[in-house]
Motif scaffolding. Structure first.
Motif, PDB file in Angstrom:
ATOM      1  N   MET A 178       0.848  -1.188   0.000  1.00 20.79           N
ATOM      2  CA  MET A 178       0.000   0.000   0.000  1.00 20.79           C
ATOM      3  C   MET A 178       0.888   1.244   0.000  1.00 20.79           C
ATOM      4  SD  MET A 178      -3.443   0.682   1.341  1.00 20.79           S
ATOM      5  CE  MET A 178      -4.220   2.121   0.777  1.00 20.79           C
ATOM      6  N   SER A 179       0.482   2.207  -0.739  1.00 23.49           N
ATOM      7  CA  SER A 179       1.214   3.451  -0.881  1.00 23.49           C
ATOM      8  C   SER A 179       0.943   4.369   0.313  1.00 23.49           C
ATOM      9  CB  SER A 179       0.764   4.116  -2.172  1.00 23.49           C
ATOM     10  OG  SER A 179       1.594   5.175  -2.493  1.00 23.49           O
ATOM     11  N   ARG A 180       1.961   5.136   0.699  1.00 25.51           N
ATOM     12  CA  ARG A 180       1.764   6.115   1.772  1.00 25.51           C
ATOM     13  C   ARG A 180       0.894   7.254   1.250  1.00 25.51           C
ATOM     14  NH1 ARG A 180       7.498   5.280   2.073  1.00 25.51           N
ATOM     15  NH2 ARG A 180       8.015   4.078   3.905  1.00 25.51           N
ATOM     16  N   LYS A 181       0.159   7.886   2.139  1.00 25.14           N
ATOM     17  CA  LYS A 181      -0.678   9.033   1.777  1.00 25.14           C
ATOM     18  C   LYS A 181      -0.056  10.304   2.336  1.00 25.14           C
ATOM     19  CE  LYS A 181      -4.057   6.582   0.002  1.00 25.14           C
ATOM     20  NZ  LYS A 181      -4.536   6.646  -1.345  1.00 25.14           N
ATOM     21  N   PHE A 182       0.018  11.319   1.500  1.00 27.85           N
ATOM     22  CA  PHE A 182       0.564  12.608   1.876  1.00 27.85           C
ATOM     23  C   PHE A 182      -0.426  13.700   1.516  1.00 27.85           C
ATOM     24  CE2 PHE A 182       4.244   9.878   1.079  1.00 27.85           C
ATOM     25  CZ  PHE A 182       4.982  10.077   2.235  1.00 27.85           C
ATOM     26  N   ALA A 183      -0.188  14.914   2.011  1.00 31.12           N
ATOM     27  CA  ALA A 183      -1.053  16.059   1.741  1.00 31.12           C
ATOM     28  C   ALA A 183      -0.229  17.187   1.139  1.00 31.12           C
ATOM     29  CB  ALA A 183      -1.711  16.539   3.033  1.00 31.12           C
ATOM     30  N   ILE A 184      -0.897  18.112   0.450  1.00 35.14           N
ATOM     31  CA  ILE A 184      -0.221  19.286  -0.077  1.00 35.14           C
ATOM     32  C   ILE A 184       0.432  20.027   1.095  1.00 35.14           C
ATOM     33  CG2 ILE A 184      -0.588  21.547  -1.153  1.00 35.14           C
ATOM     34  CD1 ILE A 184      -2.746  20.217  -2.876  1.00 35.14           C
ATOM     35  N   GLY A 185       1.679  20.420   0.896  1.00 43.09           N
ATOM     36  CA  GLY A 185       2.437  21.107   1.940  1.00 43.09           C
ATOM     37  C   GLY A 185       3.344  20.183   2.736  1.00 43.09           C
ATOM     38  N   ASP A 186       3.142  18.856   2.624  1.00 46.78           N
ATOM     39  CA  ASP A 186       4.020  17.915   3.334  1.00 46.78           C
ATOM     40  C   ASP A 186       5.430  17.972   2.751  1.00 46.78           C
ATOM     41  OD1 ASP A 186       1.925  17.094   4.902  1.00 46.78           O
ATOM     42  OD2 ASP A 186       1.737  15.104   3.987  1.00 46.78           O
ATOM     43  N   HIS A 187       6.424  17.845   3.602  1.00 47.48           N
ATOM     44  CA  HIS A 187       7.831  17.819   3.196  1.00 47.48           C
ATOM     45  C   HIS A 187       8.245  16.363   3.100  1.00 47.48           C
ATOM     46  CE1 HIS A 187      12.188  18.936   3.575  1.00 47.48           C
ATOM     47  NE2 HIS A 187      11.746  19.769   2.647  1.00 47.48           N
ATOM     48  N   VAL A 188       8.793  15.955   1.931  1.00 47.12           N
ATOM     49  CA  VAL A 188       9.130  14.558   1.675  1.00 47.12           C
ATOM     50  C   VAL A 188      10.526  14.431   1.080  1.00 47.12           C
ATOM     51  CG1 VAL A 188       6.725  13.844   1.374  1.00 47.12           C
ATOM     52  CG2 VAL A 188       8.020  14.653  -0.610  1.00 47.12           C
ATOM     53  N   ARG A 189      11.027  13.177   1.046  1.00 44.46           N
ATOM     54  CA  ARG A 189      12.318  12.854   0.428  1.00 44.46           C
ATOM     55  C   ARG A 189      12.105  11.719  -0.556  1.00 44.46           C
ATOM     56  NH1 ARG A 189      14.952  12.090   6.045  1.00 44.46           N
ATOM     57  NH2 ARG A 189      13.994  10.105   5.603  1.00 44.46           N
ATOM     58  N   TRP A 190      12.976  11.642  -1.576  1.00 47.38           N
ATOM     59  CA  TRP A 190      12.928  10.537  -2.520  1.00 47.38           C
ATOM     60  C   TRP A 190      14.298  10.378  -3.149  1.00 47.38           C
ATOM     61  CZ3 TRP A 190      11.244  15.390  -3.457  1.00 47.38           C
ATOM     62  CH2 TRP A 190      11.634  16.023  -4.621  1.00 47.38           C
ATOM     63  N   ASN A 191      14.536   9.237  -3.781  1.00 48.55           N
ATOM     64  CA  ASN A 191      15.781   8.968  -4.474  1.00 48.55           C
ATOM     65  C   ASN A 191      15.658   9.427  -5.921  1.00 48.55           C
ATOM     66  OD1 ASN A 191      17.265   7.733  -2.398  1.00 48.55           O
ATOM     67  ND2 ASN A 191      16.176   5.819  -2.724  1.00 48.55           N
ATOM     68  N   SER A 192      16.702  10.074  -6.422  1.00 44.63           N
ATOM     69  CA  SER A 192      16.754  10.463  -7.828  1.00 44.63           C
ATOM     70  C   SER A 192      18.103  10.026  -8.385  1.00 44.63           C
ATOM     71  CB  SER A 192      16.571  11.979  -7.978  1.00 44.63           C
ATOM     72  OG  SER A 192      17.758  12.647  -7.631  1.00 44.63           O
ATOM     73  N   GLU A 193      18.297  10.271  -9.679  1.00 42.67           N
ATOM     74  CA  GLU A 193      19.586   9.942 -10.295  1.00 42.67           C
ATOM     75  C   GLU A 193      20.719  10.703  -9.620  1.00 42.67           C
ATOM     76  OE1 GLU A 193      17.133  11.573 -12.290  1.00 42.67           O
ATOM     77  OE2 GLU A 193      16.134   9.670 -12.611  1.00 42.67           O
ATOM     78  N   ALA A 194      20.401  11.866  -9.070  1.00 45.26           N
ATOM     79  CA  ALA A 194      21.414  12.710  -8.428  1.00 45.26           C
ATOM     80  C   ALA A 194      21.602  12.384  -6.950  1.00 45.26           C
ATOM     81  CB  ALA A 194      21.017  14.176  -8.571  1.00 45.26           C
ATOM     82  N   GLY A 195      20.859  11.424  -6.429  1.00 46.82           N
ATOM     83  CA  GLY A 195      20.956  11.072  -5.018  1.00 46.82           C
ATOM     84  C   GLY A 195      19.669  11.395  -4.288  1.00 46.82           C
ATOM     85  N   ARG A 196      19.767  11.555  -2.981  1.00 43.25           N
ATOM     86  CA  ARG A 196      18.596  11.820  -2.139  1.00 43.25           C
ATOM     87  C   ARG A 196      18.165  13.279  -2.307  1.00 43.25           C
ATOM     88  NH1 ARG A 196      14.949   8.491  -0.380  1.00 43.25           N
ATOM     89  NH2 ARG A 196      14.454   8.673   1.785  1.00 43.25           N
ATOM     90  N   VAL A 197      16.872  13.486  -2.583  1.00 52.15           N
ATOM     91  CA  VAL A 197      16.318  14.823  -2.824  1.00 52.15           C
ATOM     92  C   VAL A 197      15.158  15.049  -1.867  1.00 52.15           C
ATOM     93  CG1 VAL A 197      15.269  16.329  -4.555  1.00 52.15           C
ATOM     94  CG2 VAL A 197      16.926  14.611  -5.270  1.00 52.15           C
ATOM     95  N   SER A 198      14.951  16.297  -1.464  1.00 48.20           N
ATOM     96  CA  SER A 198      13.803  16.614  -0.623  1.00 48.20           C
ATOM     97  C   SER A 198      13.035  17.774  -1.236  1.00 48.20           C
ATOM     98  CB  SER A 198      14.240  16.958   0.804  1.00 48.20           C
ATOM     99  OG  SER A 198      15.057  18.099   0.806  1.00 48.20           O
ATOM    100  N   GLY A 199      11.755  17.839  -0.898  1.00 47.78           N
ATOM    101  CA  GLY A 199      10.922  18.898  -1.431  1.00 47.78           C
ATOM    102  C   GLY A 199       9.561  18.919  -0.773  1.00 47.78           C
ATOM    103  N   THR A 200       8.691  19.778  -1.292  1.00 41.75           N
ATOM    104  CA  THR A 200       7.359  19.979  -0.739  1.00 41.75           C
ATOM    105  C   THR A 200       6.308  19.603  -1.774  1.00 41.75           C
ATOM    106  OG1 THR A 200       8.203  21.790   0.599  1.00 41.75           O
ATOM    107  CG2 THR A 200       5.817  21.689   0.302  1.00 41.75           C
ATOM    108  N   ILE A 201       5.297  18.853  -1.339  1.00 44.36           N
ATOM    109  CA  ILE A 201       4.217  18.449  -2.227  1.00 44.36           C
ATOM    110  C   ILE A 201       3.382  19.678  -2.587  1.00 44.36           C
ATOM    111  CG2 ILE A 201       2.074  17.108  -2.398  1.00 44.36           C
ATOM    112  CD1 ILE A 201       3.491  14.987  -0.655  1.00 44.36           C
ATOM    113  N   ILE A 202       3.189  19.889  -3.913  1.00 52.18           N
ATOM    114  CA  ILE A 202       2.437  21.053  -4.379  1.00 52.18           C
ATOM    115  C   ILE A 202       1.129  20.660  -5.063  1.00 52.18           C
ATOM    116  CG2 ILE A 202       4.471  22.523  -4.553  1.00 52.18           C
ATOM    117  CD1 ILE A 202       4.401  21.989  -7.610  1.00 52.18           C
ATOM    118  N   ALA A 203       0.966  19.377  -5.433  1.00 54.92           N
ATOM    119  CA  ALA A 203      -0.273  18.934  -6.080  1.00 54.92           C
ATOM    120  C   ALA A 203      -0.420  17.430  -5.902  1.00 54.92           C
ATOM    121  CB  ALA A 203      -0.270  19.279  -7.559  1.00 54.92           C
ATOM    122  N   ILE A 204      -1.665  16.967  -5.929  1.00 51.32           N
ATOM    123  CA  ILE A 204      -1.963  15.539  -5.818  1.00 51.32           C
ATOM    124  C   ILE A 204      -2.865  15.163  -6.988  1.00 51.32           C
ATOM    125  CG2 ILE A 204      -3.016  13.725  -4.424  1.00 51.32           C
ATOM    126  CD1 ILE A 204      -2.467  15.542  -1.968  1.00 51.32           C
TER     127      ILE A 204
END
Length: 69
Positions: free
Chosen positions: A1-27
């Motif tokens: 099951m996928s995690r649920k997030f809301a607009i404005g939540d701060h999250v991290r993910w893996n990219s080709e450039a390494g670990r990246v963080s950002g803020t959810i702006i749309a769902i």
């Protein structure tokens, strides 16, 4: 099951450039076209648009690819 997030939540993910963080702006809860690709999304498995903290880059990911930051 996928995690649920809301607009404005701060999250991290893996990219080709390494670990990246950002803020959810749309769902997305239905399929959508983004950067030349068809992204699959549903109410049960949404996709999130996230703006990177360090650049103006916008990424689209499912909740399973994201971690709370």
């Amino acid at each position: 099951m996928s995690r649920k997030f809301a607009i404005g939540d701060h999250v991290r993910w893996n990219s080709e450039a390494g670990r990246v963080s950002g803020t959810i702006i749309a769902i997305h809860t239905s399929d959508f076209d983004y950067k030349g690709y068809r992204h699959r999304a549903s109410e049960d498995d949404p996709q999130y648009e996230i703006k990177s903290d360090k650049t103006d880059h916008i990424a689209a990911h499912k909740g399973s690819a994201l971690d709370p930051a």
